[in-house]
Design an enzyme around this catalytic site. Structure first.
Site, PDB file in Angstrom:
ATOM      1  CG  HIS A  20      -9.490 -22.968 -27.124  1.00 49.95           C
ATOM      2  ND1 HIS A  20      -9.544 -22.930 -28.500  1.00 49.95           N
ATOM      3  CD2 HIS A  20     -10.428 -22.084 -26.696  1.00 49.95           C
ATOM      4  CE1 HIS A  20     -10.472 -22.055 -28.888  1.00 49.95           C
ATOM      5  NE2 HIS A  20     -11.027 -21.526 -27.809  1.00 49.95           N
ATOM      6  CG  ASN A  52      -8.449 -22.665 -31.933  1.00 51.22           C
ATOM      7  OD1 ASN A  52      -8.732 -23.521 -31.096  1.00 51.22           O
ATOM      8  ND2 ASN A  52      -8.196 -21.416 -31.608  1.00 51.22           N
ATOM      9  CG  ASP A 235     -13.072 -18.804 -25.467  1.00 57.77           C
ATOM     10  OD1 ASP A 235     -12.454 -19.762 -25.952  1.00 57.77           O
ATOM     11  OD2 ASP A 235     -13.054 -17.661 -25.971  1.00 57.77           O
ATOM     12  N   PRO A 251      -4.426 -13.661 -27.538  1.00 62.12           N
ATOM     13  CG  PRO A 251      -6.115 -13.817 -29.175  1.00 62.12           C
ATOM     14  CD  PRO A 251      -4.628 -13.709 -29.006  1.00 62.12           C
ATOM     15  N   GLY A 252      -6.674 -14.892 -25.008  1.00 62.65           N
ATOM     16  CA  GLY A 252      -7.122 -16.132 -24.368  1.00 62.65           C
ATOM     17  C   GLY A 252      -6.975 -16.063 -22.864  1.00 62.65           C
TER      18      GLY A 252
HETATM   19  O1  DOR Z   1      -9.319 -15.240 -27.015  1.00 64.78           O
HETATM   20  C1  DOR Z   1      -9.410 -16.189 -27.780  1.00 64.78           C
HETATM   21  N1  DOR Z   1      -8.547 -17.215 -27.712  1.00 64.78           N
HETATM   22  N2  DOR Z   1     -10.382 -16.203 -28.711  1.00 64.78           N
HETATM   23  C2  DOR Z   1     -10.409 -17.131 -29.687  1.00 64.78           C
HETATM   24  O2  DOR Z   1     -11.299 -17.117 -30.513  1.00 64.78           O
HETATM   25  C3  DOR Z   1      -9.358 -18.153 -29.780  1.00 64.78           C
HETATM   26  C4  DOR Z   1      -8.766 -18.394 -28.444  1.00 64.78           C
HETATM   27  C5  DOR Z   1      -7.510 -19.204 -28.543  1.00 64.78           C
HETATM   28  O3  DOR Z   1      -7.526 -20.281 -29.163  1.00 64.78           O
HETATM   29  O4  DOR Z   1      -6.491 -18.781 -27.985  1.00 64.78           O
HETATM   30 ZN    ZN Z   2     -12.525 -20.217 -27.974  1.00 63.29          ZN
HETATM   31 ZN    ZN Z   3     -13.814 -17.812 -30.066  1.00 64.33          ZN
END
Ligand code: DOR
Ligand code: ZN
Ligand code: ZN
Length: 359
Positions: A20, A52, A235, A251-252
């Protein structure tokens, strides 16, 4: 036996199909160039960026604009398109892949996902699932059953539409078994190495899908060792440290700078062999993205076989924090070349002119 001092490996360029890079309305979290710098520092020469963004990439126009911006980066840039409200946008954009989120299922329903699958079958694109069925989310929790329920739904989409399917960041050994024959799967460094017990920082360890129990994590490692996982992908999902330290952290996890070294640590630990490392993080992901990253094309990564301690503050991109802080990793990236040009060496990204990409 492995010689540890002054040993180097020249490996093909690595490919991360799930990052991302933010930018646009979320540039304060990371910019496209910041993401590219993290990639180069991590030995990654090609990425698949997620849709996203703000705004979410659901139209041919936004898809085209983002691809154009990505083409100015010093790495090979690919983009997974978001689910459009009108599938006509897919025919206009002709993406190589489409990313399905639980939010898309909530918003448009499984019937629409199937319509997207049918369009993708016609266009020859890949359906990439963040596979958690939102019907199983309960009071803020996202249990493992949500993944299993989604896998069943995705299988129905595969059967009814004939489209190619990839399940990204899968967390359960059972998913690797259930997907055999009709979908490819990837796992993240955090679901392999971190769990609810050994990752303690509330914000930095918060990610979707959630970190699992130590038992499930060990099961996932066993599935990797058994050759049941197709691809390794980060990710990489930056948020600011302030957001991650807040009472309601988003989250991330950031890991692109060190993901290859974490995978090489699994090689050193005997979980995978070196051929697996190259297959999981270069060969197979390059096929999914449709890129050619062979050494003979001037795309390669030089790794020094030494141990080092992960420090987020030493990362090269926009995101300088990680739950892997303090990890003893093995295999330091010392140079990364794209199209015959060395963009990263001596711990620094020193050339950011665009890689010429004839996609
Ligand atoms: O932990 C996550 N972060 N899962 C996701 O599906 C989206 C991602 C984000 O874009 O921050
Ligand atoms: Zn992701
Ligand atoms: Zn995801």
């Amino acid at each position: 036996p492995l010689q540890l001092s002054n040993s180097y490996l020249i490996l093909p360029g690595f490919v991360d199909i799930h990052v991302h890079f933010r930018d646009w309305g979320l540039a304060y979290k990371e910019t496209l160039m910041g993401g590219a710098r993290s990639a180069l520092a991590g030995g990654v020469v090609a990425v698949g960026d997620m849709p996203n963004t703000k705004p979410h990439i659901r139209t041919a126009e936004l898809y085209r604009r983002r691809m154009e911006e990505g083409s100015r980066l010093p790495i090979i840039y690919r983009l997974h398109m978001g689910v459009p409200e009108d599938v006509g946008e897919l025919h206009a954009a002709k993406p190589r892949s489409v990313k399905i989120y639980p939010e898309d299922v909530e918003r448009y329903g499984w019937g629409h996902v199937e319509a997207v699958g049918r369009a993708c079958a016609e266009l020859g694109c890949l359906l990439v699932f963040h596979c958690e069925d939102p019907a199983y989310f309960r009071g803020g929790d996202r249990p493992p059953e949500a993944e299993l329920a989604c896998v069943e739904r995705a299988w129905a989409v595969a059967r009814r539409t004939g489209t190619r399917i990839h399940l990204t960041h899968v967390t359960l050994p059972q998913t690797a078994e259930l997907s055999r024959g009709w979908a490819t799967v990837d796992v993240t460094p955090h679901h392999l190495l971190l769990d609810r017990e050994n990752c303690r920082h509330r914000g930095l360890c918060h990610v979707n899908p959630r970190l699992r129990t130590p038992e499930l994590r060990r099961g996932l490692l066993a599935a990797l060792a058994a050759g049941m996982i197709d691809v390794y992908a980060t990710d990489h999902a930056p948020h600011t440290l302030e957001e991650k330290n807040s009472g309601d952290p988003p989250p991330g996890i950031c890991s692109l700078d060190v993901a290859l070294s974490l995978l090489l640590s699994l090689w050193r630990a005997g979980v995978v062999d070196l051929g697996d490392v190259v297959r999981l993080y270069s060969c197979r992901p390059s096929r999914l993205l449709g890129v050619d990253v062979g050494i003979e094309r001037g795309l390669f990564t030089v790794v020094k076989l030494e141990e080092f301690v992960v420090r987020g503050g030493e990362f090269a991109g926009s995101c300088l924090h990680t739950p892997f802080e303090g990890f003893r990793a093995f295999g330091r990236v010392v140079a990364t070349a794209v199209g015959g040009r060395v963009y990263f060496s001596n711990g620094e990204v020193y050339d950011i002119s665009p890689h010429v990409d004839r996609a």
